[in-house]
Motif scaffolding. Structure first.
Motif, short mmCIF file in Angstrom:
data_model
loop_
_atom_site.label_atom_id
_atom_site.label_comp_id
_atom_site.label_asym_id
_atom_site.label_seq_id
_atom_site.Cartn_x
_atom_site.Cartn_y
_atom_site.Cartn_z
N PRO A 127 0.80 -1.23 0.00
CA PRO A 127 0.00 0.00 0.00
C PRO A 127 0.84 1.28 0.00
CG PRO A 127 -0.52 -1.37 1.92
CD PRO A 127 0.53 -2.07 1.14
N ASN A 128 2.13 1.16 0.28
CA ASN A 128 3.01 2.32 0.24
C ASN A 128 3.62 2.57 -1.13
OD1 ASN A 128 2.76 3.09 3.00
ND2 ASN A 128 4.02 1.31 3.53
N MET A 129 3.38 1.66 -2.07
CA MET A 129 3.90 1.83 -3.42
C MET A 129 3.25 3.06 -4.05
SD MET A 129 3.67 -0.85 -6.60
CE MET A 129 5.25 -1.27 -7.26
N PRO A 130 4.04 3.92 -4.70
CA PRO A 130 3.44 5.08 -5.36
C PRO A 130 2.45 4.68 -6.46
CG PRO A 130 5.80 5.41 -5.10
CD PRO A 130 5.50 3.97 -4.75
N LEU A 131 1.37 5.43 -6.54
CA LEU A 131 0.33 5.18 -7.54
C LEU A 131 0.92 5.10 -8.94
CD1 LEU A 131 -2.62 4.96 -8.46
CD2 LEU A 131 -2.76 7.46 -8.30
N LEU A 132 1.87 5.95 -9.26
CA LEU A 132 2.48 5.94 -10.60
C LEU A 132 2.97 4.55 -10.98
CD1 LEU A 132 3.59 7.35 -13.14
CD2 LEU A 132 5.67 7.80 -11.83
N TRP A 133 3.67 3.90 -10.07
CA TRP A 133 4.25 2.59 -10.40
C TRP A 133 3.19 1.50 -10.47
CZ3 TRP A 133 7.93 3.98 -12.93
CH2 TRP A 133 8.76 5.01 -12.53
N VAL A 134 2.13 1.65 -9.70
CA VAL A 134 1.02 0.70 -9.83
C VAL A 134 0.40 0.85 -11.22
CG1 VAL A 134 -1.24 0.02 -8.94
CG2 VAL A 134 0.58 0.66 -7.35
N LEU A 135 0.15 2.10 -11.62
CA LEU A 135 -0.44 2.34 -12.94
C LEU A 135 0.45 1.79 -14.05
CD1 LEU A 135 -1.70 6.00 -12.47
CD2 LEU A 135 -3.11 3.93 -12.57
N ARG A 146 -0.05 14.49 -8.05
CA ARG A 146 1.22 13.97 -8.58
C ARG A 146 1.35 12.52 -8.11
NH1 ARG A 146 4.19 18.96 -10.00
NH2 ARG A 146 2.45 20.23 -10.70
N SER A 147 1.18 11.60 -9.03
CA SER A 147 1.10 10.18 -8.67
C SER A 147 2.44 9.57 -8.26
CB SER A 147 0.49 9.37 -9.82
OG SER A 147 1.33 9.40 -10.96
N CYS A 148 3.54 10.23 -8.57
CA CYS A 148 4.85 9.66 -8.22
C CYS A 148 5.11 9.66 -6.72
CB CYS A 148 5.98 10.38 -8.95
SG CYS A 148 6.28 12.08 -8.41
N VAL A 149 4.39 10.49 -5.97
CA VAL A 149 4.59 10.54 -4.52
C VAL A 149 3.32 10.17 -3.74
CG1 VAL A 149 6.46 12.23 -4.63
CG2 VAL A 149 4.10 13.02 -4.41
N ALA A 173 -2.19 3.61 -0.72
CA ALA A 173 -3.12 3.68 0.42
C ALA A 173 -3.86 5.02 0.44
CB ALA A 173 -2.37 3.48 1.73
N GLY A 174 -3.26 6.06 -0.09
CA GLY A 174 -3.88 7.39 -0.11
C GLY A 174 -4.99 7.54 -1.13
N VAL A 175 -5.15 6.59 -2.01
CA VAL A 175 -6.20 6.68 -3.03
C VAL A 175 -7.25 5.59 -2.90
CG1 VAL A 175 -4.73 7.90 -4.67
CG2 VAL A 175 -4.87 5.41 -4.77
N ALA A 176 -7.13 4.78 -1.86
CA ALA A 176 -8.11 3.71 -1.63
C ALA A 176 -9.50 4.31 -1.48
CB ALA A 176 -7.73 2.91 -0.40
N GLY A 177 -10.46 3.75 -2.20
CA GLY A 177 -11.84 4.21 -2.11
C GLY A 177 -12.12 5.49 -2.88
N LYS A 178 -11.15 5.99 -3.61
CA LYS A 178 -11.34 7.24 -4.37
C LYS A 178 -11.39 6.96 -5.86
CE LYS A 178 -9.16 9.93 -0.79
NZ LYS A 178 -8.15 10.88 -0.42
#
Length: 150
Positions: free
Chosen positions: A16-24, A55-58, A62-67
């Motif tokens: 859950p700490n992985m940056p959104l950018l890398w998940v995408l 900024r999805s790189c940072v 976990a910060g975007v769960a449910g959004k």
């Protein structure tokens, strides 16, 4: 973790700490969102989270769960481009093109908040860096898109 990306529910089995950018990019193979600096300074990685430019790189997952997450892949299509995409072409904004997906997502967030932005509104909202220096064209394209949306 369950995510809502571009109106679809997707699963990502990652830290859950992985940056959104890398998940995408690396997990979901959605490569329209670009890596630029990795420190939220350039804006190449900008996506919208609940309508806000982020900024999805940072941004940890976990910060975007449910959004609601929106990436450049959902902004428009070749057959039906978003007003901003059409304006970008008409104003010849893209040069190298690397920053464009982040610029477009930031501009979309701006127009959602302020459908008729002033130059000052645009300057305040568009903090993305364009190495080619097309800032005047970006401003003109945002004004053109705002007029098209009227």
């Amino acid at each position: 973790m369950e995510l809502n990306i571009n109106g679809k529910t997707v699963q990502a089995d990652v830290d859950p700490n992985m940056p959104l950018l890398w998940v995408l990019r690396d997990v979901l193979n959605m490569t329209g969102t670009k890596f630029g600096c990795g420190v939220a300074a350039c804006g190449a990685c900008t996506v919208r989270v609940d309508g806000q430019a982020v900024r999805s790189c940072v941004m940890p997952l976990a910060g975007v769960a449910g959004k609601q997450i929106q990436t450049i892949e959902s902004l428009g299509t070749a057959d039906k481009p978003h007003a901003l995409q059409a304006a970008w072409i008409a104003e010849q904004v893209p040069q190298c093109g690397y920053c464009q997906s982040g610029m477009l997502m930031a501009a979309a967030a701006l127009l959602e908040k302020k459908p008729k932005p002033t130059d000052a509104d645009i300057d305040e909202a568009m903090t993305n860096i364009c190495r080619c220096g097309t800032y005047q064209r970006v401003r003109a394209a945002i004004h053109r898109a705002a007029g098209a949306a009227a």
